[in-house]
Design a protein around this motif. Sequence first.
Motif, PDB file in Angstrom:
ATOM      1  N   ASN A  89     -46.184   5.263 -50.824  1.00  0.00           N
ATOM      2  CA  ASN A  89     -46.999   3.861 -51.733  1.00  0.00           C
ATOM      3  C   ASN A  89     -46.776   2.355 -51.348  1.00  0.00           C
ATOM      4  O   ASN A  89     -45.647   1.931 -51.443  1.00  0.00           O
ATOM      5  N   ASN A  90     -48.153   1.712 -50.668  1.00  0.00           N
ATOM      6  CA  ASN A  90     -47.860   0.854 -50.020  1.00  0.00           C
ATOM      7  C   ASN A  90     -46.921   0.531 -49.407  1.00  0.00           C
ATOM      8  O   ASN A  90     -47.124  -0.961 -48.767  1.00  0.00           O
TER       9      ASN A  90
ATOM     10  N   GLY B 292     -51.345   2.820 -48.121  1.00  0.00           N
ATOM     11  CA  GLY B 292     -52.652   2.644 -49.240  1.00  0.00           C
ATOM     12  C   GLY B 292     -54.315   3.017 -49.093  1.00  0.00           C
ATOM     13  O   GLY B 292     -54.913   3.504 -49.810  1.00  0.00           O
TER      14      GLY B 292
ATOM     15  N   ARG C  31     -50.978  12.738 -47.315  1.00  0.00           N
ATOM     16  CA  ARG C  31     -50.615  12.148 -49.017  1.00  0.00           C
ATOM     17  C   ARG C  31     -49.391  13.506 -49.288  1.00  0.00           C
ATOM     18  O   ARG C  31     -48.715  13.307 -49.722  1.00  0.00           O
TER      19      ARG C  31
ATOM     20  N   ASN D  45     -46.036  13.988 -47.845  1.00  0.00           N
ATOM     21  CA  ASN D  45     -45.536  12.169 -47.419  1.00  0.00           C
ATOM     22  C   ASN D  45     -44.806  12.929 -46.503  1.00  0.00           C
ATOM     23  O   ASN D  45     -44.047  11.851 -46.139  1.00  0.00           O
TER      24      ASN D  45
END
Length: 124
Positions: A28-29, A52, A72, A75
Amino acid sequence: QLQASGGGLVQAGGSLRLSCAASGRNFNNYGIGWFRQAPEKERDFVAAIRWGTGMTLYSDSVRGRFAISRDRAKNTVDLQLNSLKPDDTAVYYCAARPRWLVGGMRNPDDYDDWGQGTLVTVSS
């Protein structure tokens, strides 16, 4: 810790798919990049993706042949290598930094964490 996988030996014109996974955290990010280093050469930027937004960057030498993407569910950040050439032979590394660097992401110094590398060999 980053783990790169998927390298191997392929003939010119062939394809490979590399994958970069992170253990113990999610992306994330993050900004995630791929670099490569041929024997006795510097480590060169290949591609990067902003987790993101999915925004991507490519080097001129691979644009149109390679594709970086994020999964996603797994991951992971994958790098699809198509139309491979002998000059693509190198150890490929994935790298990550917690936040996307606007105007950056092409320099190895922009990244905080590195995987161990996976060897791609393209025969003529």
